[in-house]
Every structure is written in structure tokens, then in C-alpha cells.
Motif scaffolding. Structure first.
Motif, PDB file in Angstrom:
ATOM      1  N   GLY A  41       0.774  -1.245  -0.103  1.00 38.24           N
ATOM      2  CA  GLY A  41       0.038  -0.029   0.011  1.00 38.24           C
ATOM      3  C   GLY A  41       0.823   1.170   0.043  1.00 38.24           C
ATOM      4  N   GLY A  42       0.271   2.119   0.744  1.00 32.14           N
ATOM      5  CA  GLY A  42       0.887   3.566   0.540  1.00 32.14           C
ATOM      6  C   GLY A  42       2.338   3.752   1.159  1.00 32.14           C
ATOM      7  N   ARG A  45       4.393   2.866  -1.905  1.00 32.85           N
ATOM      8  CA  ARG A  45       4.278   3.952  -2.914  1.00 32.85           C
ATOM      9  C   ARG A  45       5.174   5.032  -2.598  1.00 32.85           C
ATOM     10  NH1 ARG A  45      -0.936   6.195  -1.371  1.00 32.85           N
ATOM     11  NH2 ARG A  45       0.491   7.456   0.094  1.00 32.85           N
ATOM     12  N   ASP A  55       2.859   5.956   8.055  1.00 35.35           N
ATOM     13  CA  ASP A  55       1.845   4.758   8.242  1.00 35.35           C
ATOM     14  C   ASP A  55       2.510   3.537   7.545  1.00 35.35           C
ATOM     15  OD1 ASP A  55      -0.031   6.083   9.580  1.00 35.35           O
ATOM     16  OD2 ASP A  55      -1.265   6.425   7.775  1.00 35.35           O
ATOM     17  N   ASP A  57       1.772  -0.495   6.465  1.00 35.56           N
ATOM     18  CA  ASP A  57       0.862  -1.455   6.341  1.00 35.56           C
ATOM     19  C   ASP A  57       1.467  -2.680   5.995  1.00 35.56           C
ATOM     20  OD1 ASP A  57      -1.601   0.083   6.851  1.00 35.56           O
ATOM     21  OD2 ASP A  57      -1.480   0.959   5.036  1.00 35.56           O
ATOM     22  N   TYR A 108     -10.363  -3.518   1.072  1.00 32.47           N
ATOM     23  CA  TYR A 108      -9.504  -3.188   1.969  1.00 32.47           C
ATOM     24  C   TYR A 108      -9.991  -1.959   2.878  1.00 32.47           C
ATOM     25  CZ  TYR A 108      -5.657  -2.079   5.118  1.00 32.47           C
ATOM     26  OH  TYR A 108      -4.899  -1.727   6.170  1.00 32.47           O
ATOM     27  N   ARG A 129      -7.842  -3.611  -3.402  1.00 32.14           N
ATOM     28  CA  ARG A 129      -7.177  -2.250  -3.285  1.00 32.14           C
ATOM     29  C   ARG A 129      -7.671  -1.190  -4.175  1.00 32.14           C
ATOM     30  NH1 ARG A 129      -3.578  -2.019   1.176  1.00 32.14           N
ATOM     31  NH2 ARG A 129      -3.780  -4.345   2.254  1.00 32.14           N
ATOM     32  N   ASP A 130      -7.638   0.091  -3.479  1.00 31.69           N
ATOM     33  CA  ASP A 130      -8.162   1.321  -4.422  1.00 31.69           C
ATOM     34  C   ASP A 130      -7.513   1.320  -5.851  1.00 31.69           C
ATOM     35  OD1 ASP A 130      -5.976   2.234  -3.352  1.00 31.69           O
ATOM     36  OD2 ASP A 130      -6.953   3.796  -2.413  1.00 31.69           O
ATOM     37  N   ASN A 134      -1.437   1.907  -5.356  1.00 26.55           N
ATOM     38  CA  ASN A 134      -1.600   1.496  -3.804  1.00 26.55           C
ATOM     39  C   ASN A 134      -1.626  -0.031  -3.591  1.00 26.55           C
ATOM     40  OD1 ASN A 134      -1.474   4.038  -3.096  1.00 26.55           O
ATOM     41  ND2 ASN A 134      -3.748   4.257  -2.732  1.00 26.55           N
ATOM     42  N   ASP A 176     -15.896   0.713  -1.918  1.00 24.04           N
ATOM     43  CA  ASP A 176     -15.851   2.064  -1.112  1.00 24.04           C
ATOM     44  C   ASP A 176     -15.925   3.203  -2.073  1.00 24.04           C
ATOM     45  OD1 ASP A 176     -15.549   4.018   0.707  1.00 24.04           O
ATOM     46  OD2 ASP A 176     -13.404   3.495   1.489  1.00 24.04           O
ATOM     47  N   ARG A 179     -13.205   6.299  -2.301  1.00 24.10           N
ATOM     48  CA  ARG A 179     -12.078   6.049  -3.218  1.00 24.10           C
ATOM     49  C   ARG A 179     -12.050   7.011  -4.314  1.00 24.10           C
ATOM     50  NH1 ARG A 179     -11.867  -0.623  -3.571  1.00 24.10           N
ATOM     51  NH2 ARG A 179     -10.442  -0.797  -1.696  1.00 24.10           N
ATOM     52  N   ARG A 182     -10.521   9.852  -3.017  1.00 23.51           N
ATOM     53  CA  ARG A 182      -9.109   9.696  -2.877  1.00 23.51           C
ATOM     54  C   ARG A 182      -8.467   9.760  -4.182  1.00 23.51           C
ATOM     55  NH1 ARG A 182      -7.045   6.512   1.591  1.00 23.51           N
ATOM     56  NH2 ARG A 182      -5.952   5.177   0.034  1.00 23.51           N
ATOM     57  N   ARG A 185      -7.978  13.492  -4.419  1.00 23.74           N
ATOM     58  CA  ARG A 185      -6.936  13.636  -3.638  1.00 23.74           C
ATOM     59  C   ARG A 185      -5.425  13.312  -4.001  1.00 23.74           C
ATOM     60  NH1 ARG A 185      -3.774  10.680   0.637  1.00 23.74           N
ATOM     61  NH2 ARG A 185      -5.952   9.743   1.163  1.00 23.74           N
ATOM     62  N   PHE A 186      -5.402  12.035  -4.623  1.00 24.93           N
ATOM     63  CA  PHE A 186      -3.818  11.746  -4.918  1.00 24.93           C
ATOM     64  C   PHE A 186      -3.339  12.410  -6.155  1.00 24.93           C
ATOM     65  CE2 PHE A 186      -4.889   7.624  -2.635  1.00 24.93           C
ATOM     66  CZ  PHE A 186      -3.797   7.896  -1.638  1.00 24.93           C
ATOM     67  N   LYS A 223      -7.749  17.270   2.752  1.00 27.69           N
ATOM     68  CA  LYS A 223      -6.509  16.684   2.219  1.00 27.69           C
ATOM     69  C   LYS A 223      -6.256  17.616   0.759  1.00 27.69           C
ATOM     70  CE  LYS A 223      -5.630  12.598   4.847  1.00 27.69           C
ATOM     71  NZ  LYS A 223      -5.538  11.214   5.138  1.00 27.69           N
TER      72      LYS A 223
HETATM   73  N1  CTP Z   1      -7.155   1.574   0.964  1.00 34.31           N
HETATM   74  C1  CTP Z   1      -8.097   1.212  -0.249  1.00 34.31           C
HETATM   75  N2  CTP Z   1      -9.318   1.987  -0.024  1.00 34.31           N
HETATM   76  C2  CTP Z   1      -9.494   2.690   1.088  1.00 34.31           C
HETATM   77  C3  CTP Z   1      -8.542   3.105   1.714  1.00 34.31           C
HETATM   78  C4  CTP Z   1      -7.543   2.359   1.517  1.00 34.31           C
HETATM   79  O1  CTP Z   1      -7.774   0.153  -0.861  1.00 34.31           O
HETATM   80  N3  CTP Z   1     -10.705   3.258   0.825  1.00 34.31           N
HETATM   81  C5  CTP Z   1      -5.836   0.597   0.851  1.00 34.31           C
HETATM   82  C6  CTP Z   1      -4.897   1.137  -0.358  1.00 34.31           C
HETATM   83  O2  CTP Z   1      -4.050   0.236  -0.617  1.00 34.31           O
HETATM   84  C7  CTP Z   1      -3.999   2.134   0.627  1.00 34.31           C
HETATM   85  C8  CTP Z   1      -3.842   1.455   2.108  1.00 34.31           C
HETATM   86  O3  CTP Z   1      -5.206   0.836   2.209  1.00 34.31           O
HETATM   87  O4  CTP Z   1      -2.755   2.320   0.231  1.00 34.31           O
HETATM   88  C9  CTP Z   1      -3.607   2.593   3.121  1.00 34.31           C
HETATM   89  O5  CTP Z   1      -4.664   3.236   3.285  1.00 34.31           O
HETATM   90  P1  CTP Z   1      -4.373   4.715   3.903  1.00 34.31           P
HETATM   91  O6  CTP Z   1      -3.592   4.630   4.939  1.00 34.31           O
HETATM   92  O7  CTP Z   1      -5.887   5.137   4.198  1.00 34.31           O
HETATM   93  O8  CTP Z   1      -3.848   5.643   2.715  1.00 34.31           O
HETATM   94  P2  CTP Z   1      -2.394   5.551   2.209  1.00 34.31           P
HETATM   95  O9  CTP Z   1      -2.598   5.160   0.718  1.00 34.31           O
HETATM   96  O10 CTP Z   1      -1.497   5.140   2.902  1.00 34.31           O
HETATM   97  O11 CTP Z   1      -2.297   7.310   1.972  1.00 34.31           O
HETATM   98  P3  CTP Z   1      -2.387   8.590   2.979  1.00 34.31           P
HETATM   99  O12 CTP Z   1      -1.640   8.032   4.099  1.00 34.31           O
HETATM  100  O13 CTP Z   1      -1.794   9.537   2.267  1.00 34.31           O
HETATM  101  O14 CTP Z   1      -4.001   8.578   3.273  1.00 34.31           O
END
Ligand code: CTP
Length: 479
Positions: A41-42, A45, A55, A57, A108, A129-130, A134, A176, A179, A182, A185-186, A223
Motif C-alpha cells: 500500500g501507501g 508507494r 503509516d 501497512d 481493504y 485495493r483502491d 496503492n 468504497d 475512493r 481519494r 486527492r492523490f 487533504k
Molecule cells: N485502501 C483502499 N481503499 C480505501 C482506503 C485504503 O484500498 N478506501 C488501501 C490502499 O492500498 C492504501 C492502504 O489501504 O494504500 C492504506 O490506506 P491509507 O492509510 O488510508 O492511505 P494511504 O494510501 O497510505 O495514503 P495516506 O496515508 O496519504 O492517506
């Protein structure tokens, strides 16, 4: 190594654990774990993009909670929490959070409405995953230690700056709908673009954002506002139809009306331009950015066409300030001093410009200093950014006049010290001297004294204020 040269066939394990001391300690335990464990995940990346992140994961093919417990036992002074329903556990050490989760078949999202989880393979976990960027994983143990698992070409998308869902967008977004936000946002954080198919998926599913909790929406919106490219984010929110659902007042700023060949400016794009201008001046004040977004929010509600004046928006400052608490409440933003700060800036945003005519009186300057108080600098920053005229000569003229006001405000403040000023006579003294009980009359006398000082009728001096109080009381028949 630069992103361009980043190579997933290389082994980045040493670099990875040198990058973060906590990860190094965590990996010591993982090294001898008997089930495959991946970083995902993040964090992956941001490791590739060389962005700081807090964070981590970790996904485990097996019992994530059990591994988390073993890691926590090996780390001293870490806090450990388990979320049984979600099959996850978290270790916190200093300001770093390490989240452990068993690989799963379903979405996730941490806030999934349906917390029932069933174990899955790594591939199944990555599928849910989103975004492709990620869904990247790095193996942390066994023979494959240090190798990348990138089933959707996430690294290629990172290199090309593309946000794309791993599955059909509608499927990923129905897991979800947050996303969709999100994705935008990205885009505004990283300066990426959204792939055509994913973009279409958002447009098609935009309405589904309504089932997401407001707190999560607002968190993403903040964000976007704090990102490097917030105006890009808002343009995408508008283009994808999300804006109309999450921030209808802002959507209403868009559009231009023409009557008798006379147009007004598009206040949506104007506001975004002000936002871009303010980014150059202030970097990290979320509430100043909110004040920018809301400064013209009442323009649609106050818009009139007059045959002599053309388009007018009389009172949009006052009405806008009144809209602020309603918007904050609906957005579940804090109804505290930050909200009052935004409200104050919206209310006063026309005042410095209205002072830029030749008759700037000391009294008007004192009033502005008093009302803006410590927020004067931010107000001036907003007002200066609000000058977005395309006519260069006009813009220069405004900016020049603006500088004059700024200089005069400084002079008056140095002389009269108004910014943090409190009138020299308190309500209690008024009540004691005039034998009044608390009520409207006390407020009127207090206001009268304050105005007399701000208008220069009397000096900012206790004796003069007391004499004035008695005179005022007599004129009102109180004495
Ligand atoms: N994720 C997802 N769908 C979501 C939220 C999260 O699939 N709605 C997955 C993604 O793989 C993401 C990981 O969970 O990379 C971690 O989520 P989060 O910590 O919320 O986001 P990050 O991608 O780490 O980015 P940031 O910390 O900037 O929020």
C-alpha cells in the motif's frame, strides 16, 4: 535512486529497512515468521516516490494479529491494539503506526460497513485495493525477500503519474465510494492524472458518495485543500460531478450569466485563482484556505442585475459570513475559534479594498484594525490574493493602492495600538457608576464609548472615556 530509474526487478530490501528504524526492528521478527509477509500500500508507494510517511501497512498470509503480537513483544514501549472485527492489529511507536492485516478477499477499506473478513491470497488482497499505485507489495521474508509483487503495473503508473483502479472502476468504487475522492486527492497531492476509464467510473458513480460518512468526506476534502494542487482537485471534483454532492454551495459559484451583453465573472474559477495566489504566500494554514474558498460563497444568493450598475453582489460579505457556520456544521468541521476566524475573514474581505480610495480616514483604519485584530495579516493576504483582474494595468493599480493602505494601517497601529485593544471602561464599571443592571443600555453605552474612541471623538484614555460615559448617560436620560 530517481523514480525514473527505479527498477522493481532489483532488490530494495536493505534500502527499505535502512530508511526507517522501526521497520528494521519489525523486520527482524518477520524474518523468521513461517508464513509469507508483505509490506503493502501507501508505504511502498511513498518509498518509491521518496515521500515521507508515517503509516506502515503489513499484510500476512495467515494470522496478522498473531504476528503483530510477536512484533509488539519484541519492541519495548510500543502500544498495541487489536481490532478483532476487522482482523487487524496496530502497533504504535513514537509517531509511527504499523498496521498488520491478514490478506483478505474483500475490500481493504478500513471503514468498510461490512467488517466480516475472509482470508484470501496476496493477489486477491491486491485486487481489492483502491489504485494500482496503492496495490504494490514487497516481500519481507522467505526466498522472495525484497522482491516486488506488482500485478497491475503500479510502478509503471507511478512513473507515468497515473491513478487507475486495479479492477473495473465501478467494482472498485462500489467497494468504497470514498475512493472516488481519494483518486482526486492523490491527483492533487502528487500532480498525477486520472486514467480515462477511472475518470468515467467516477463520473458514473458520483452520486454514490452520498452513502459515505461525512467525516470521511471532509477528511479527504481537507487533504485536497492542503495539497500542492488544490485548484486542480476542485476542477476535477466539479468535472466528475462529485462537487455538487459534497459541496453544493461551491458548485453554485460556477457559471456566467449575460444580460444586455453584460457578463459577470465566473466565481468558481475566480475563487480557485485566489486559492492559487494564496498558496504563494501562505503554505500551511488550512483555515486561511477555507476562508478563500468561502469568501465569495454568497455571490449566487446576492446576485442582481441593475440596468445602470450591471451585475452586483451587494452584501455577499455579510451573507457569506452567516453561511459559514451552516456549512461548517454540515461538513462536520469544528465549530470553534477556527470557524470564527473563517467567518471573520469572509465578513471583512471587502474592507481593505474599500479603503483604497483617496479618503482613507484614520477612523476607518482604526475600525479595521480593531475588527481584524491579530488576523489582520491573514486578511490582507486574502484581499491581495483576491485581485485577479486580467487587465495588467488595472491589477498593478489595485496592488499599488493596496500597498498604500497597508502602510497607513501600519502607521495607525504603531501610533494607536488598536489591534489588541480593549475599551478602557468595562461593562461592570458602567453598571456600578450608572447604577444599572445588566441589559441593553449597558451594551449601548459600551458601544458608544468604543465608537467615540475609534472615530477619534475622544482619546483612548480612561479619564476622557469616563467623562464621555457620563455625557452619554445624560443624553439618554439615564442620569
Ligand atoms: N485502501 C483502499 N481503499 C480505501 C482506503 C485504503 O484500498 N478506501 C488501501 C490502499 O492500498 C492504501 C492502504 O489501504 O494504500 C492504506 O490506506 P491509507 O492509510 O488510508 O492511505 P494511504 O494510501 O497510505 O495514503 P495516506 O496515508 O496519504 O492517506
Amino acid at each position: 535512486m530517481s523514480l525514473e530509474h527505479f527498477n522493481t526487478s532489483g532488490n530494495h530490501y536493505d534500502e527499505l529497512i535502512e530508511n526507517e528504524p522501526i521497520l528494521k526492528s519489525v523486520c527482524k521478527v518477520i524474518d523468521s515468521w513461517n508464513k509469507p509477509v508483505y509490506l503493502i500500500g501507501g508505504y511502498v508507494r511513498d518509498f518509491i516516490l521518496q515521500r515521507p510517511t508515517k503509516d506502515i501497512d503489513i499484510v500476512v498470509l495467515g494470522d496478522g494479529i498473531k504476528l503483530a503480537k510477536a512484533v509488539s513483544d519484541s519492541l519495548h514501549q510500543s502500544s498495541f491494539s487489536v481490532f478483532k472485527n476487522y482482523g487487524t492489529a496496530m502497533i504504535k511507536l513514537n509517531d509511527i503506526e504499523v498496521q498488520f492485516v491478514g490478506a483478505r478477499k474483500e475490500s481493504y477499506s478500513r471503514n468498510s460497513r461490512n467488517p466480516i473478513v475472509s482470508p484470501g491470497s496476496l493477489k486477491e488482497d491486491q485486487n481489492r485495493r483502491d489504485f494500482t499505485i496503492n496495490a504494490l507489495a514487497i516481500s519481507l521474508n522467505g526466498n522472495s525477500k525484497g522482491s516486488f509483487v506488482d500485478p497491475f503495473n503500479g510502478v509503471k503508473d507511478l512513473k507515468n503519474g497515473i491513478i487507475k483502479t486495479p479492477l473495473n472502476p465501478t467494482e472498485t468504487f462500489s467497494d468504497d465510494p470514498l475512493r472516488m475522492l481519494r483518486a482526486i486527492r492523490f491527483t492533487s497531492q502528487l500532480g498525477f492524472i486520472i486514467s480515462d476509464e477511472t475518470f468515467e467510473g467516477i463520473t458514473k458513480n458520483a452520486e454514490r458518495i452520498n452513502i459515505v460518512a461525512q467525516e470521511r468526506i471532509t477528511d479527504e476534502l481537507n487533504k485536497i485543500i492542503m495539497s500542492d494542487y488544490p485548484s486542480l482537485g476542485f476542477k476535477l471534483l466539479e468535472k466528475t460531478n462529485l462537487l455538487t454532492h459534497i459541496f453544493p454551495e461551491f458548485q453554485a459559484l460556477k457559471g456566467v450569466d449575460t444580460i444586455n451583453g453584460k457578463k459577470h465573472k465566473d466565481n468558481f474559477y475566480h475563487t480557485l485563482e485566489v486559492l492559487e495566489n494564496i498558496l504563494e504566500k501562505s503554505t500551511s494554514n488550512l483555515w486561511l484556505r477555507w476562508a478563500v474558498l468561502l469568501h465569495d460563497i454568497a455571490k449566487p444568493a446576492t446576485k442582481r442585475f441593475d440596468h445602470t450598475q450591471g451585475w452586483t453582489f451587494h452584501g455577499h460579505d455579510d451573507k457569506g459570513a452567516k453561511m459559514v457556520p451552516k456549512i461548517f456544521k454540515r461538513m462536520k468541521l469544528p465549530l470553534d475559534d477556527n470557524m470564527r476566524y473563517v467567518q471573520k475573514l469572509v465578513l471583512l474581505h471587502l474592507r481593505p479594498i474599500s479603503l483604497t480610495n483617496d479618503q482613507i480616514t484614520d477612523s476607518a483604519l482604526r475600525r479595521l484594525l480593531f475588527e481584524a485584530g491579530d488576523d489582520l495579516e491573514d486578511l490582507m493576504c486574502l484581499c491581495q490574493s483576491d485581485i485577479t483582474s486580467k487587465n495588467i494595468e488595472k491589477k498593478q493599480r489595485y496592488l499599488k493602492r493596496f500597498e498604500v493602505v497597508q502602510k497607513k494601517l501600519k502607521e495607525v497601529e504603531e501610533r494607536d495600538k488598536i489591534k489588541n485593544w480593549q475599551p478602557p471602561i468595562s461593562g461592570k464599571e458602567i453598571m456600578d457608576t450608572l447604577n444599572l443592571s445588566p441589559g441593553k443600555e449597558v451594551g449601548q453605552i459600551k458601544e458608544g464609548i468604543k465608537n467615540a474612541i475609534l472615530d477619534g471623538v475622544i482619546k483612548n484614555d480612561t479619564k476622557e472615556a469616563r467623562d464621555f460615559m457620563l455625557k452619554l448617560a445624560k443624553s439618554k436620560g439615564i442620569l
